[in-house]
Design an enzyme around this catalytic site. Structure first.
Site, short mmCIF file in Angstrom:
data_model
loop_
_atom_site.label_atom_id
_atom_site.label_comp_id
_atom_site.label_asym_id
_atom_site.label_seq_id
_atom_site.Cartn_x
_atom_site.Cartn_y
_atom_site.Cartn_z
N LYS A 280 0.84 -1.20 0.00
CA LYS A 280 0.00 0.00 0.00
C LYS A 280 0.88 1.25 0.00
CE LYS A 280 -3.99 -1.78 2.60
NZ LYS A 280 -5.00 -1.58 1.54
N ARG A 354 -10.41 -11.40 2.10
CA ARG A 354 -11.22 -12.49 1.58
C ARG A 354 -10.49 -13.83 1.65
NH1 ARG A 354 -11.58 -9.33 -4.03
NH2 ARG A 354 -11.31 -7.63 -2.53
N1 BES Z 1 -8.21 -3.65 4.36
C1 BES Z 1 -8.34 -3.29 3.00
C2 BES Z 1 -9.64 -2.54 2.71
C3 BES Z 1 -9.72 -1.14 3.23
C4 BES Z 1 -9.23 -0.09 2.49
C5 BES Z 1 -10.33 -0.86 4.42
C6 BES Z 1 -9.33 1.21 2.94
C7 BES Z 1 -10.45 0.42 4.88
C8 BES Z 1 -9.95 1.46 4.14
C9 BES Z 1 -8.32 -4.53 2.13
O1 BES Z 1 -7.52 -5.55 2.58
C10 BES Z 1 -7.79 -4.10 0.80
O2 BES Z 1 -6.66 -3.72 0.73
N2 BES Z 1 -8.62 -4.19 -0.22
C11 BES Z 1 -8.24 -3.77 -1.53
C12 BES Z 1 -8.82 -4.76 -2.50
C13 BES Z 1 -8.30 -4.58 -3.91
C14 BES Z 1 -6.84 -4.92 -3.97
C15 BES Z 1 -9.09 -5.44 -4.82
C16 BES Z 1 -8.80 -2.37 -1.77
O3 BES Z 1 -9.91 -2.09 -1.34
O4 BES Z 1 -8.09 -1.57 -2.35
MN MN Z 2 -5.52 -5.35 1.92
#
Ligand code: BES
Ligand code: MN
Ligand code: ZN
Length: 494
Positions: A280, A354
């Site tokens: 990230k 997931r």
């Molecule tokens: N924990 C994150 C989702 C999230 C993002 C929660 C921002 C709260 C605030 C999750 O694990 C994630 O990174 N999801 C990705 C999925 C994508 C790679 C398909 C996302 O939402 O960017």
């Molecule tokens: Mn994630």
């Protein structure tokens, strides 16, 4: 601090502080009118002098109460009398209790519950009152070197009912609100604690502690070797880059006959989500300590259940680990085998939630659940779609979705349903495995749920995406305790 239900009239009850409603257009609620009459018009004078306008949330303390049995009166603005509803009631209570939490008084009585509220009975208003008291006093100071001494001197907070019949309902509501407040505070503490303290092992300890202090509650924890034996290859692929050992926590609350099928709650417990190799960006990455808010909300719900001891069977499953990049981390394109036997191409290691949930959902089958609900900070897309107001709800069961939506409204912790139809599943196609763990840019919240649905066939399942509702960023950064209110309401409705 103890909550007590009072049936006395405001002008006849001895207390250090009486909390009463006033409305716009110089209108008073019934308790204020009684005090005004017995107190030579002291409240009507404050209103006609313009000391308080009655706008919702406004406060005015009257400390010169003459011969009245209450030493002080706190007037609380509740807006227009005819529009007085649950939302304004909650705002008024929050405002009054927030103010009270800084005062040195040892007892107070709220008469706000004696007002007629459009969409709340005394059960609900008492429940909200107790919940709001916990919220008003919530502070996260565990990590501060100088702990501010708890300002709370209050020993007794009275919640006023009209008569003995409504007092019984008020007592029930008060107990539920108290348990809910305790549960939310527990959930918030776990979520606010940073990831160098709040590790999977820490969560294991919290689960064991809760179970050992609670009747009907038992705890079992699987380690990585156990998970490997069970074939949880998807979950294990997420923890592959981490030094902290992953845990799979099982809490079992048996309040009803063994023949009664349980409700199973699954909470995402990523104690820190760096994204893994699909790293990230650094801005606000610290907020990914909140990526265990699903787990925290399940813990909070169990804390409330532990207090209330309802005649229900409920199981909590908490898959918990970190998502870290390292030489041993799972890489984009790697293919893993889930406990269900289905193979998954991990195209993005940041779609890890997931991957841990799917093995927990498969594990849930052994409990033959009546309902299966997973709770997760799953997608940033959900924050874009619904903001911080509604939790995302996706389900293959219309009746379960309806019940969860209703519980959310009842508890002022609302969700909004998104569609979950076949078309979205096609976005998960993989050239190499049974399917991929991501479905492209479009409808990210729905494709995440479509992924989970591959593991919940024939089950009465719903998914709650709390990425927007479980915590706040910016200057109000911190956990909200949501969706404990919705989950508790849903369970108690059963
Ligand atoms: N924990 C994150 C989702 C999230 C993002 C929660 C921002 C709260 C605030 C999750 O694990 C994630 O990174 N999801 C990705 C999925 C994508 C790679 C398909 C996302 O939402 O960017
Ligand atoms: Mn994630
Ligand atoms: Zn995550």
């Amino acid at each position: 601090m103890r909550f007590v239900v009072k049936t006395a009239q405001a002008h006849q009850n001895k207390t250090q502080l009486a909390i009463v409603a006033v409305f716009t257009d110089n209108e008073m609620g019934k308790p204020a009118r009684a005090l005004d009459k017995a107190g030579n018009g002291l409240i009507s004078a404050a209103l006609s002098n313009g000391d308080i306008s009655g706008k919702s949330g406004e406060l005015l303390l009257l400390s010169n109460t003459g011969d009245l049995p209450c030493q002080r009166i706190l007037l609380v603005g509740c807006g227009s009398h005819t529009d007085f509803d649950r939302k304004i009631f909650r705002k008024a209570v929050r405002s009054a209790f927030g103010w009270l939490s800084h005062k040195p008084y040892t007892d107070a009585v709220s008469y706000l519950t004696q007002e007629h509220i459009k969409d709340a009975d005394i059960f609900r208003s008492a429940c909200i009152s107790a919940e709001c008291w916990h919220d008003a006093n919530y502070r996260f100071t565990a990590m501060k070197s100088e702990k501010e001494a708890s300002p709370v001197k209050l020993k007794s907070l009275g919640i006023a009912a009209h008569d003995t019949k409504t007092a019984t309902l008020a007592r029930k509501g008060m107990r539920q609100g108290d348990a809910l407040g305790l549960g939310m505070s527990f959930s918030r503490d776990l979520a606010n604690l940073p990831s160098n303290f709040c590790t999977p092992t820490y969560l294991e300890k919290q689960a064991k502690k809760l179970a050992s202090n609670t009747k009907h509650l038992s705890c079992k924890v699987l380690n990585e070797a156990d998970m490997k034996k069970l074939g949880m290859g998807s979950l294990l692929s997420v923890t592959a880059g981490s030094v902290e050992p992953a845990k799979f926590i099982i809490l079992q609350y048996k309040g009803a006959a063994a023949s009664k099928k349980p409700a199973v709650l699954v909470g995402k417990g990523i104690t820190f989500d760096t994204g893994g190799i699909s790293l990230k960006p650094p801005a606000t990455m610290d907020e990914m300590k909140f990526d265990m808010c699903g787990a925290a909300s399940v813990f909070g719900t169990f804390k409330a259940i532990a207090e209330l001891q309802p005649k229900l069977n409920i199981i909590a499953l908490i898959p918990t680990c970190e998502n870290m990049p390292s030489g041993s981390a799972t890489k984009p394109g790697d293919i893993v085998t889930s406990m269900s036997g289905q193979t998954i191409e991990v195209l993005n290691t940041d779609a890890e939630g997931r991957l841990i949930l799917c093995d927990a959902l498969t594990y849930a089958r052994r409990f033959n659940p009546e309902v299966l609900i997973d709770v997760a900070t799953l997608t940033g897309a959900c924050v874009i779609a619904l903001g911080k107001h509604h939790t995302g709800l996706l389900s293959t069961s219309d009746s379960l979705a309806k019940k969860l939506l209703a519980a959310g409204i009842q508890a002022d912790d609302p969700a909004w349903r998104l569609p979950l139809t076949e078309e979205y599943t096609n976005q998960l196609k993989s050239n190499f495995a049974d399917f991929a763990n991501i479905g492209g840019r479009e409808a990210g919240t729905i494709t995440a749920a479509a992924f989970l649905a591959k593991f919940t066939e024939d089950l009465n399942w719903a998914h709650l995406d709390i990425a927007g509702t479980a915590y706040r960023g910016g200057s109000a950064k911190g956990s909200t305790g949501r969706p404990v209110p919705m989950l508790l309401e849903f369970l108690l409705n059963r």
